[in-house]
Design an enzyme around this catalytic site. Structure first.
Site, PDB file in Angstrom:
ATOM      1  CB  ALA A  26      29.756  29.621  45.187  1.00 50.36           C
ATOM      2  CD  GLN A  37      23.600  40.940  43.472  1.00 51.05           C
ATOM      3  OE1 GLN A  37      24.074  41.686  44.316  1.00 51.05           O
ATOM      4  NE2 GLN A  37      24.369  40.361  42.549  1.00 51.05           N
ATOM      5  CG  HIS A  77      35.086  30.932  40.671  1.00 56.63           C
ATOM      6  ND1 HIS A  77      35.775  32.039  40.202  1.00 56.63           N
ATOM      7  CD2 HIS A  77      33.765  31.240  40.548  1.00 56.63           C
ATOM      8  CE1 HIS A  77      34.914  32.941  39.782  1.00 56.63           C
ATOM      9  NE2 HIS A  77      33.691  32.489  39.993  1.00 56.63           N
ATOM     10  N   GLY A 135      38.581  32.878  39.988  1.00 50.94           N
ATOM     11  CA  GLY A 135      38.320  34.277  39.635  1.00 50.94           C
ATOM     12  C   GLY A 135      38.299  35.149  40.884  1.00 50.94           C
ATOM     13  CG  HIS A 136      35.078  34.657  43.646  1.00 50.52           C
ATOM     14  ND1 HIS A 136      34.506  33.445  43.319  1.00 50.52           N
ATOM     15  CD2 HIS A 136      34.105  35.581  43.476  1.00 50.52           C
ATOM     16  CE1 HIS A 136      33.244  33.632  42.980  1.00 50.52           C
ATOM     17  NE2 HIS A 136      32.973  34.921  43.054  1.00 50.52           N
ATOM     18  N   GLY A 164      35.608  42.069  39.227  1.00 49.18           N
ATOM     19  CA  GLY A 164      36.010  41.355  38.025  1.00 49.18           C
ATOM     20  C   GLY A 164      35.452  41.998  36.767  1.00 49.18           C
TER      21      GLY A 164
HETATM   22  P1  AMP Z   1      30.158  37.128  42.450  1.00 52.80           P
HETATM   23  O1  AMP Z   1      30.488  36.275  43.636  1.00 52.80           O
HETATM   24  O2  AMP Z   1      29.747  36.357  41.247  1.00 52.80           O
HETATM   25  O3  AMP Z   1      29.241  38.270  42.788  1.00 52.80           O
HETATM   26  O4  AMP Z   1      31.533  37.806  42.030  1.00 52.80           O
HETATM   27  C1  AMP Z   1      32.283  38.542  42.955  1.00 52.80           C
HETATM   28  C2  AMP Z   1      33.365  39.272  42.226  1.00 52.80           C
HETATM   29  O5  AMP Z   1      34.211  38.346  41.549  1.00 52.80           O
HETATM   30  C3  AMP Z   1      32.828  40.228  41.159  1.00 52.80           C
HETATM   31  O6  AMP Z   1      33.607  41.412  41.153  1.00 52.80           O
HETATM   32  C4  AMP Z   1      33.004  39.433  39.899  1.00 52.80           C
HETATM   33  O7  AMP Z   1      33.128  40.242  38.747  1.00 52.80           O
HETATM   34  C5  AMP Z   1      34.302  38.716  40.193  1.00 52.80           C
HETATM   35  N1  AMP Z   1      34.432  37.539  39.337  1.00 52.80           N
HETATM   36  C6  AMP Z   1      33.517  36.555  39.153  1.00 52.80           C
HETATM   37  N2  AMP Z   1      33.958  35.671  38.235  1.00 52.80           N
HETATM   38  C7  AMP Z   1      35.173  36.102  37.820  1.00 52.80           C
HETATM   39  C8  AMP Z   1      36.129  35.633  36.885  1.00 52.80           C
HETATM   40  N3  AMP Z   1      35.923  34.522  36.166  1.00 52.80           N
HETATM   41  N4  AMP Z   1      37.267  36.349  36.716  1.00 52.80           N
HETATM   42  C9  AMP Z   1      37.475  37.484  37.431  1.00 52.80           C
HETATM   43  N5  AMP Z   1      36.618  37.981  38.335  1.00 52.80           N
HETATM   44  C10 AMP Z   1      35.476  37.307  38.533  1.00 52.80           C
END
Ligand code: AMP
Length: 282
Positions: A31, A60, A33, A35-36, A146
């Site tokens: 999913a 998790q 965005h 950030g990723h 992140g």
């Molecule tokens: P997730 O898919 O939520 O497990 O996130 C995967 C990676 O993307 C993790 O290292 C998160 O910390 C990072 N991440 C998620 N959201 C953001 C964001 N808004 N800014 C920077 N990194 C992010």
């Protein structure tokens, strides 16, 4: 970009990439965005090849959490990663990650225990276990995470040091600053759970955090600033606050006073179906 979903082809593909230089890993649950995608861009600057993983890790998620509802969009994610220049997508299913008879758990004490660890029992065991497996599966030279998930980053750094997962002299676990929407809300796959009304209310979270940080910097007692923050969230459309704490940025020990060391304000709060987390330097 090649996509693999079994360990043997993964290892073969990474060995081939390694001939060109460093390999960076960006673990995600999909999913995707901005950030990723920022993590992927940072990874490209530091390595010859980027391996991204997409795995919604059941270990998790606690009972009653959003494992089934978690957004899944592999085709769209794959196109985004290819457009960013990722070389390889590692997208195992649960049976490839945890085959029948799987019995090993990694538990990091200390930094895992407060904050989200207290609110979500077992969550960081699941994170540490899957990230350790991803490191062993891919064997990256560096990995990017992140700062949005500040406690997760601390848990992974602790685990990597404790289990000698990277060369000890190099800081190869790289934290990337939180990417935010124009109104300040930290990007998150879980923002998709918000209704239009809740989405409009959600920036109260970063706003209240900035106000608390400013108040503490101006000399307000920490406890008072945190109560004001919680009240702002509850009157601003949030249903409840899991925690709002000022902590030492590295050990995550709670701070009753700002003190001289580096501090971080960390908050988790619920709005509608979403549990939003955020953190900022304080
Ligand atoms: P997730 O898919 O939520 O497990 O996130 C995967 C990676 O993307 C993790 O290292 C998160 O910390 C990072 N991440 C998620 N959201 C953001 C964001 N808004 N800014 C920077 N990194 C992010």
């Amino acid at each position: 970009m090649q996509t693999v979903n079994r360990i043997d082809p993964l290892r073969d593909a990474v060995s081939a990439l390694r001939r060109d230089g460093k390999v960076a890993l960006v673990p995600t649950m999909g999913a995707l965005h901005e950030g990723h995608l920022t993590l992927v861009r940072e990874a490209r600057k530091r390595a010859a090849h980027v391996v991204a993983s997409i795995f919604v890790n059941p270990r998790q998620f606690g009972a009653g959490e959003d494992l089934d509802a978690y957004p899944r969009q592999l085709a769209a994610d794959s196109a985004l990663l290819a457009a960013e220049g990722a070389s390889l997508l590692w997208a195992p299913d649960a049976a490839a990650m945890y085959p029948a008879g799987y019995a090993t758990n990694i538990s990091v004490s200390g930094v895992s225990e407060g904050l989200c660890g207290a609110a979500r029992p077992g969550h960081f065991d699941g994170v540490a276990t899957v990230v350790c497996k991803l490191f062993n599966q891919v064997g990256p030279d560096l990995a990017l995470f992140g700062e949005k998930d500040w406690q997760q980053l601390a848990v992974i750094r602790r685990m990597a040091r404790d289990l000698d997962l990277f060369r000890p002299t190099v800081d190869d676990i790289i934290g990337v600053e939180t990417v935010r929407e124009a109104d300040g809300l930290a990007m998150s796959s879980r923002n998709a759970y918000l209704t239009a009304e809740q989405r409009a209310a959600a920036p109260a979270l970063p706003r209240a955090m900035r106000a608390a940080i400013a108040a503490i910097a101006a000399g307000a007692p920490v406890a008072e600033a945190l109560v004001t923050l919680e009240q702002a969230l509850l009157s601003g459309g949030f249903a409840s606050v899991d925690y709002a704490m000022l902590c030492d940025a590295d050990s995550l020990a709670p701070l009753a006073e700002r003190g001289a060391g580096s501090a971080r304000l960390l908050v988790a709060a619920r709005i509608g179906r979403a549990r939003l987390i955020d953190n900022m330097a304080a």
